[in-house]
Design an enzyme around this catalytic site. Sequence first.
Site, mmCIF file in Angstrom:
data_model
loop_
_atom_site.group_PDB
_atom_site.id
_atom_site.type_symbol
_atom_site.label_atom_id
_atom_site.label_comp_id
_atom_site.label_asym_id
_atom_site.label_seq_id
_atom_site.Cartn_x
_atom_site.Cartn_y
_atom_site.Cartn_z
ATOM 1 N N SER A 1 0.819 -1.213 0.000
ATOM 2 C CA SER A 1 0.000 0.000 0.000
ATOM 3 C C SER A 1 0.850 1.259 0.000
ATOM 4 O O SER A 1 1.846 1.343 0.722
ATOM 5 C CB SER A 1 -0.909 0.025 1.237
ATOM 6 O OG SER A 1 -1.607 1.248 1.307
ATOM 7 N N SER B 1 9.478 3.164 -2.421
ATOM 8 C CA SER B 1 9.773 2.334 -3.596
ATOM 9 C C SER B 1 9.195 2.961 -4.862
ATOM 10 O O SER B 1 9.832 2.920 -5.914
ATOM 11 C CB SER B 1 9.276 0.898 -3.408
ATOM 12 O OG SER B 1 7.889 0.794 -3.544
ATOM 13 N N THR C 1 7.639 2.690 3.371
ATOM 14 C CA THR C 1 8.491 1.867 2.511
ATOM 15 C C THR C 1 7.899 1.754 1.113
ATOM 16 O O THR C 1 8.623 1.857 0.115
ATOM 17 C CB THR C 1 8.702 0.471 3.126
ATOM 18 O OG1 THR C 1 9.219 0.617 4.444
ATOM 19 C CG2 THR C 1 9.671 -0.352 2.307
ATOM 20 N N CYS C 2 6.603 1.556 1.024
ATOM 21 C CA CYS C 2 5.955 1.450 -0.291
ATOM 22 C C CYS C 2 6.050 2.773 -1.043
ATOM 23 O O CYS C 2 6.360 2.794 -2.236
ATOM 24 C CB CYS C 2 4.498 1.039 -0.133
ATOM 25 S SG CYS C 2 4.283 -0.594 0.620
ATOM 26 N N ALA C 3 5.779 3.857 -0.362
ATOM 27 C CA ALA C 3 5.884 5.178 -0.990
ATOM 28 C C ALA C 3 7.302 5.415 -1.483
ATOM 29 O O ALA C 3 7.514 5.931 -2.590
ATOM 30 C CB ALA C 3 5.445 6.255 -0.003
#
Length: 165
Positions: free
Chosen positions: A54, A63, A59-61
Site C-alpha cells: 500500500s 519504492s 516503505t511502499c511510498a
Amino acid sequence: MASISFKNDPVSTVGELPSQGAQLPGFELVGQDLSSVTSADLAGKRVVLNIFPSLDTGTCAMSVRRFNELAADFENTVVVCVSKDLPFAQARFCGAEGIDNVVVASAFRSSFGEDYGVTMSDGPLAGLLSRAVVVTDEAGKVVYTEQVAEVSEEPDYDAAKAALA
C-alpha cells in the site's frame, strides 16, 4: 507458496513469482483514471513490475519514488507500480509526489495477486500484495524476480536496474 515476514513475524503468500525465463503472465489492472492497464498494452517494451502492499506506508511510498527516478534512465521500459490501493488514492499520491515516470495501477478487482503468487494469505496484511519485483525483456520473458523476504524492507533497486542493462 513463499515464506516471507512482516516485522519479523512469518507470513505466507499464495504462490511463487513467475520464474526467470518464463513468459510474463497476462494481467489486467485498473489505472488512475479507471481505465484498464494490461500486459498487452506493454507488448514490445521492457517491463518492471514494482509490487507492494500500500502507498500508505513509508516503505511502499519510497519504492514508488525510487522507481520513478530509475524509470527516467531507461529507454523502451515501462515501470508499473502495483498495489491494491484504490485508483483514487494512487492518483492523489502521484499528484502530490510529482510521480510521472511510472504507471501506477490497482489490483483491487483482479486476480493479479493470485496469478503472480504475491497475495499474502496470513498475517496482519492478509489479502494485500507482498513486496516483489519482476523484470521482463522486450519479448515479455522474465529476466529477474525478487520476492522481498521482509515486507517492511525495500527491494534491491540495483539488481532490478542491472537486469535492464
